[in-house]
Design a protein around this motif. Structure first.
Motif, short mmCIF file in Angstrom:
data_model
loop_
_atom_site.label_atom_id
_atom_site.label_comp_id
_atom_site.label_asym_id
_atom_site.label_seq_id
_atom_site.Cartn_x
_atom_site.Cartn_y
_atom_site.Cartn_z
N TRP A 69 39.71 51.88 37.09
CA TRP A 69 39.10 50.56 36.88
C TRP A 69 37.60 50.66 36.73
CZ3 TRP A 69 42.45 47.67 34.97
CH2 TRP A 69 43.75 47.61 35.48
N TRP A 86 43.57 55.20 40.76
CA TRP A 86 43.46 53.83 40.24
C TRP A 86 42.07 53.22 40.38
CZ3 TRP A 86 46.70 52.32 36.80
CH2 TRP A 86 47.99 52.87 36.78
N PRO A 87 41.45 53.34 41.56
CA PRO A 87 40.09 52.77 41.64
C PRO A 87 39.16 53.33 40.58
CG PRO A 87 40.87 53.36 43.80
CD PRO A 87 41.87 53.90 42.83
N TRP A 88 39.23 54.65 40.39
CA TRP A 88 38.34 55.27 39.41
C TRP A 88 38.67 54.84 37.99
CZ3 TRP A 88 33.78 56.83 40.21
CH2 TRP A 88 33.42 57.35 41.47
#
Lengths: 260, 361
Positions: free
Chosen positions: A11, A7-9
């Motif tokens: 975004w 998920w961080p990547w």
């Protein structure tokens, strides 16, 4: 093996695309001046326009004057505030933020109203434009200098220089200014970027600056404004790159020795 | 008239008195320390001598010339700061030569002087380095050389060793003193470290709350403190509450036990309560022949400190502690044991100030 967080990547990639896609689209568009061929026609057209060189040179001169005046005005002021009246720092900080609060259009009409009649008729002088740019550069120049001075022990350095016989001029030019090199370069490059792209002040004060030139090109051409936007962006990035380059300082200023 | 004179100097900041009636004379080549806790006015006094603060009243003169209102950059007074204050953009050599350059000394003479000073501070090969490339101790030595380069009339050192670790502090303070002697320069040294002041100084000025408490040689300050503050701030001391019995004969009692003092009690009357102070090192278990003073009490606590053993004793209302060497076959006092301690009558100090409860300070 360490698991890559999804998920961080996601975004990061989405955010990157949000910023980079329009840039890519502009770049792509600027290269399609000739139907079906990718080329630099729009760039050539812009660079061969005599007004490009003329307005660019004018804005460059204005930027240099703005930087010099800003440094001469801001360094002694911020230095004095740090040294003698630190309690005034919040007030000075507020004043330097005013260009963000007062819209450029209000600023320029104020200048025209004030300086188009005696006793001070300055609207015909580029000095008024430089003055307006100096005000516009306040937030950037002040913050750069303030950060630089915070990193120094201004008071002790001043007193050390005084005890060795230095007067105020010597202290400012031989002790304080050289130690603000990186901060001043940051402020100068930011000011340069702002001045080179500024539109409202130059347009309403009727000076042949680079900002109004870009605006005029955008009114009646299709591909050239995109090429100009890319050139302008490249200039800004060049400024940021130079800040990064000079911001590293020289090797001698790194702590390499331990306690002895 | 002394070389450096401070005459009734006073400094007030926003109605708060920082320095009050400071008067003293310092002789040429003398090393004087201003000693006191934070906020006692020692640094403010030093800054007034340097020219960074202007006295509210009083005068400062050097060599007979009144410099009270002279700007700092025209006083020719060198200063070394706690934070070194080397110019980060200049090399070590440029830092040392900075003051000489301002005096328009020719570059050859500057180079010679810088080279000589680098030898003096034992950093002959560091002239091309930047301050950030040196350790704290090395930076402070450069700061000292920079201050000495201009051949100042007076050298001021404002807690120059405070930012350094303990081992370097001791070696550097000896270096500072040696260099000061070598140059024969009149020096004022500000510190809150009594050991530094005692070991370095020709004279010490002990300050408290902006006032001078006592001026004297290290020996005088330590051995004959004139006020309770000096006694408490310099070294450790047992303060005992005592009753005057016979002022003429110097007879007093501590918790009804007779004690003789080798000092005049003429200003007291029989029955007055006074403070008597004893340094821990004058107290022993075996009195020397002829020792008159003996106090019997109960051992309250015995603390092992490595090389020494500290014993805390309690009397009826007073208490004291003393240190004895930790000898392999020595017999240690035991907690709860009744013990008699002895001390010479000449070692009893009489301390001014209100008579309080017994204390170890």
């Amino acid at each position: 093996m360490k698991k890559v967080a999804f998920w961080p990547w996601l975004w990061v990639v989405l955010g990157g695309l949000y910023f980079l896609l329009p840039l890519y689209a502009t770049l792509d568009f600027s290269l399609r001046a000739k139907r079906g061929v990718l080329g630099l026609t729009a760039y050539a057209s812009v660079l061969h326009n005599p007004k490009f060189v003329q307005t660019f040179a004018f804005s460059l001169r204005m930027a240099v004057f703005t930087i010099v005046v800003s440094i001469l005005l801001m360094v002694p002021t911020v230095y004095w505030v740090h040294l003698r009246v630190p309690r005034l720092r919040p007030m000075v900080e507020f004043v330097t933020l005013l260009p963000f609060v007062v819209p450029a259009i209000v600023h320029v009409f104020g200048l025209i109203k004030t300086y188009s009649q005696p006793p001070l008729v300055l609207v015909v002088s580029p000095a008024l434009l430089v003055g307006a740019y100096v005000v516009l550069s306040f937030p950037y120049m002040y913050r750069a200098i303030d950060t630089g001075l915070r990193a120094l022990d201004v008071r002790t350095l001043t007193e050390a220089a005084q005890s060795l016989g230095a007067g105020w001029g010597t202290i400012l030019f031989r002790v304080i200014l050289p130690n603000l090199r990186v901060a001043l370069l940051s402020g100068a490059f930011l000011t340069f970027s702002i001045v080179m792209g500024e539109l409202t002040l130059a347009l309403y004060l009727a000076w042949p600056a680079f900002g109004p030139f870009m605006y005029q090109i955008g009114q009646n051409r299709a591909y050239e404004p995109a090429a100009l936007a890319i050139i302008s962006l490249a200039l800004t990035w060049l400024s940021i790159g130079l800040i990064q380059l000079f911001g590293r300082g020289h090797a001698g200023q790194a702590q390499i020795a331990g306690a002895k | 008239m002394a070389f450096l004179e401070l005459a009734d100097v006073r400094k007030v900041f926003n109605q708060s008195v920082a320095v009050e009636h400071f008067t003293m004379g310092i002789e040429p080549g003398e090393f004087v320390s201003f000693l006191g806790p934070s906020g006692c006015g020692k640094t403010t006094t030093l800054r007034m001598v340097a020219g960074f603060e202007r006295p509210t009243s009083g005068t400062i003169s050097v060599g007979g010339v009144d410099i009270t209102h002279r700007p700092a950059n025209r006083r020719n007074i060198g200063m070394v700061f706690q934070s070194y204050a080397l110019f980060p953009n200049m090399t070590v050599a440029e830092n040392i030569g900075f003051g000489l350059k301002l005096k328009h000394v020719d570059s050859k003479s500057i180079a010679q002087r810088v080279s000589h000073l680098l030898e003096v501070i034992n950093l002959p090969d560091k002239g091309g380095r930047y301050p950030a490339q040196l350790s704290g101790g090395q930076q402070q030595r450069v700061a000292l050389a920079r201050a000495l380069a201009i051949e100042p009339q007076v050298l001021l050192l404002d807690e120059p060793l405070s930012a350094l670790d303990a081992k370097i502090r001791v070696s550097l303070r000896n270096e500072i003193r040696a260099i000061q002697r070598q140059f024969g320069i009149t020096t004022i040294y500000v510190t809150h470290d009594q050991e530094e002041a005692l070991s370095l100084s020709d004279r010490i000025v002990v300050m408290s709350n902006g006032r001078v408490e006592q001026i004297g040689t290290p020996l005088q300050i330590y051995t004959y403190p004139q006020t309770t503050f000096v006694a408490s701030f310099v070294g450790t001391l047992n303060v005992l509450r005592a009753k005057v019995i016979d002022p003429a004969a110097g007879r007093i009692t501590v918790d009804d036990q007779p004690v003789m003092v080798a000092r005049s009690l003429a200003q007291h009357r029989a029955g007055d309560m006074i403070n008597v102070a004893l340094r821990p090192e004058v107290i022993g278990l075996d009195g020397a022949p002829g020792t008159i003073n003996q106090l019997q009490g109960v051992v309250e606590q015995v603390t092992f400190l490595g090389g020494t053993i500290r014993t805390q004793m309690r009397f009826a209302s007073n208490s004291l502690f003393f240190d004895m060497f930790n000898t392999p076959n020595g017999k240690l006092p035991q907690t709860g044991q009744t013990l008699t301690v002895t001390f010479p009558e000449a070692s009893c100090l009489l301390i001014d100030g209100p008579v309080g409860t017994s204390a170890t300070v």
